[in-house]
Enzyme design. Structure first.
Site, short mmCIF file in Angstrom:
data_model
loop_
_atom_site.label_atom_id
_atom_site.label_comp_id
_atom_site.label_asym_id
_atom_site.label_seq_id
_atom_site.Cartn_x
_atom_site.Cartn_y
_atom_site.Cartn_z
CB CYS A 112 -0.94 0.01 1.20
SG CYS A 112 -1.89 -1.50 1.31
CG HIS A 252 -3.25 3.06 2.47
ND1 HIS A 252 -3.81 2.76 1.24
CD2 HIS A 252 -3.29 1.90 3.18
CE1 HIS A 252 -4.15 1.49 1.20
NE2 HIS A 252 -3.86 0.95 2.37
CG ASN A 282 -6.63 -1.25 1.55
OD1 ASN A 282 -5.96 -0.81 0.63
ND2 ASN A 282 -6.10 -1.76 2.65
N1 ACO Z 1 -18.51 -9.41 9.52
C1 ACO Z 1 -18.96 -9.76 10.74
N2 ACO Z 1 -18.13 -10.16 11.72
C2 ACO Z 1 -16.81 -10.20 11.44
C3 ACO Z 1 -16.29 -9.84 10.20
C4 ACO Z 1 -17.20 -9.43 9.20
N3 ACO Z 1 -16.80 -9.06 7.97
N4 ACO Z 1 -14.94 -9.96 10.22
C5 ACO Z 1 -14.63 -10.40 11.46
N5 ACO Z 1 -15.75 -10.53 12.20
C6 ACO Z 1 -15.88 -10.97 13.57
C7 ACO Z 1 -14.72 -11.83 14.03
O1 ACO Z 1 -14.91 -13.17 13.66
C8 ACO Z 1 -14.76 -11.62 15.51
O2 ACO Z 1 -15.77 -12.43 16.04
P1 ACO Z 1 -15.57 -13.15 17.47
O3 ACO Z 1 -15.42 -12.04 18.44
O4 ACO Z 1 -16.81 -13.94 17.62
O5 ACO Z 1 -14.32 -13.96 17.32
C9 ACO Z 1 -15.21 -10.16 15.66
O6 ACO Z 1 -15.85 -9.83 14.41
C10 ACO Z 1 -14.09 -9.22 15.91
O7 ACO Z 1 -13.04 -9.50 14.97
P2 ACO Z 1 -11.73 -8.67 14.93
O8 ACO Z 1 -10.86 -9.18 13.82
O9 ACO Z 1 -11.15 -8.60 16.31
O10 ACO Z 1 -12.31 -7.23 14.55
P3 ACO Z 1 -11.60 -5.86 14.60
O11 ACO Z 1 -12.35 -4.95 15.45
O12 ACO Z 1 -10.12 -5.98 14.81
O13 ACO Z 1 -11.80 -5.37 13.10
C11 ACO Z 1 -10.57 -5.15 11.08
C12 ACO Z 1 -11.24 -6.10 12.03
C13 ACO Z 1 -11.62 -4.23 10.50
C14 ACO Z 1 -9.95 -5.96 9.98
C15 ACO Z 1 -9.50 -4.34 11.85
O14 ACO Z 1 -8.64 -5.18 12.55
C16 ACO Z 1 -8.69 -3.46 10.98
O15 ACO Z 1 -9.16 -2.49 10.45
N6 ACO Z 1 -7.38 -3.78 10.81
C17 ACO Z 1 -6.54 -3.07 9.91
C18 ACO Z 1 -6.72 -3.74 8.61
C19 ACO Z 1 -6.23 -2.95 7.48
O16 ACO Z 1 -6.59 -1.82 7.30
N7 ACO Z 1 -5.39 -3.61 6.72
C20 ACO Z 1 -4.87 -3.11 5.56
C21 ACO Z 1 -3.76 -2.15 5.81
S1 ACO Z 1 -2.34 -2.56 5.03
C22 ACO Z 1 -2.81 -2.75 3.49
O17 ACO Z 1 -3.55 -1.95 2.99
C23 ACO Z 1 -2.33 -3.95 2.76
#
Ligand code: ACO
Length: 325
Positions: A112, A252, A282
């Site tokens: 990214c 980004h 993204n």
């Molecule tokens: N829909 C519904 N529930 C979901 C989903 C979904 N799409 N995805 C995950 N969950 C659930 C999980 O299974 C988990 O359930 P559980 O508590 O029963 O186990 C719960 O939601 C929480 O999951 P987390 O992964 O802890 O959720 P989090 O609040 O961390 O959000 C996210 C996830 C949005 C991916 C976050 O971690 C994030 O934004 N991370 C940065 C990711 C990013 O931007 N990456 C790219 C940057 S680098 C690049 O661009 C290559």
């Protein structure tokens, strides 16, 4: 003093819009969850166009908006993590399509952060070699490396391309300060994609293909909210500039929560950030040039305005530039 200025931008995204509601039919998710956790409402997903095609269309728009012809380009750099082919490079394919016969063309892989890395490399080559005008492109068909069974990642990404033309300038405008960094140790542990198979008669240990993006979301989140403010502060310090004088920060576009937290840590209004993650998700290396192209298209940047671009991504990598128009 010789500087490097941005002449124009262009972007192109596939027409096929996939909403959060559409994704409810593919994985166990809801529009509400995706909107609340990421700010994303929809993304563009290719229904057949490859990375070269998206990059080519963005490049044609950037050349048009810069009043440049194919022969005016000395250098083509494409940032991508989702190329159509390993060889030739996406940049060489674009060179062939555009007929930029006197240019040198190559790709950069920095996930990214790739567009900002490419802008910095192109700018250095413009200052240090006989290459005086460059086409810099960020292009991705991430949908080909997304696991459409993994609700934790498939909701985040989209396809698209953005491009910029930059050139040598004797004026004060242009790229004022830059920074770029990486942390390879952390990258292997938190964000990987596209492991190629090793299955030769000579391999003592076979390695199987692991095509899709695998991400430890919380770790990437922590990394992003820490480096985004660092990049902004580093650029301001290097340019001896104050945040009040910056019209927009173009981050980004990974996740609205990352941007909101960076704004809180920088103690600035969220409105200073240009945001379009709701429309595109993204798009990795394409996200910043698409946003820049939109800013210009909407007439939101005027001569004399200063902006900051700030990226972070797989590698792990992070990078930024302060640009005066
Ligand atoms: N829909 C519904 N529930 C979901 C989903 C979904 N799409 N995805 C995950 N969950 C659930 C999980 O299974 C988990 O359930 P559980 O508590 O029963 O186990 C719960 O939601 C929480 O999951 P987390 O992964 O802890 O959720 P989090 O609040 O961390 O959000 C996210 C996830 C949005 C991916 C976050 O971690 C994030 O934004 N991370 C940065 C990711 C990013 O931007 N990456 C790219 C940057 S680098 C690049 O661009 C290559």
């Amino acid at each position: 003093m010789k500087g490097v200025k941005v002449v124009g931008f262009g972007h192109y995204c596939p027409e096929n819009i996939i909403s959060n509601k559409d994704l409810e039919n593919i994985v166990d998710t809801t529009d509400e969850w995706i909107t609340k956790r990421t700010g994303i409402k929809e993304r563009r997903i290719s229904s057949g166009e490859g990375t070269v095609e998206l990059a080519y269309k963005a490049a044609v728009a950037a050349l048009k908006n810069s009043n440049c012809g194919s022969d005016d380009i000395d250098l083509i750099i494409v940032a991508t993590t989702s190329p159509d082919k390993i060889m030739p490079s996406t940049a060489c394919s674009i060179q062939g399509l555009l007929g930029c016969n006197k240019a040198v063309a190559f790709d950069i892989s920095a996930a990214c952060s790739g567009f900002v890395y490419s802008l910095i490399v192109a700018s250095s080559l413009i200052k240090g070699t006989d290459k005086k005008r460059a086409l810099v492109i960020g292009a991705e068909v991430l949908s080909r490396i997304v696991d459409w069974n993994d609700r934790g990642t498939c909701i985040l990404f989209g396809d698209g391309a953005g491009a910029a033309v930059i050139e040598l300038s004797n004026e004060e405008e242009g790229i004022v300060s830059t920074c770029f960094s990486s942390d390879g140790g952390l990258g292997e542990k938190s964000l990987v994609a596209g492991q190629l198979e090793l299955n030769t008669p000579f391999a003592k240990e076979k390695i199987s293909e692991k095509r899709y993006i695998e991400m430890k979301g919380a770790e990437v989140f922590k990394f992003a909210v820490s480096v985004l403010p660092d990049v902004v502060n580093d650029l301001l310090k290097k340019a001896d500039e104050r945040i009040e004088n910056i019209k927009y920060i173009v981050p980004h576009q990974a996740n609205l929560r990352i941007i909101n937290e960076a704004a809180r840590r920088l103690d600035i209004d969220k409105d200073k950030f240009y945001i379009n993650v709701d429309k595109y998700g993204n798009t990795s290396a394409a996200s910043i040039p698409i946003a820049l192209s939109e800013l210009f298209e909407k007439g939101l940047i005027k001569r004399g305005d200063k902006i900051i671009i700030a990226a972070f991504g797989g590698g792990l990598t992070w990078a930024g530039a302060l640009i005066k128009f």
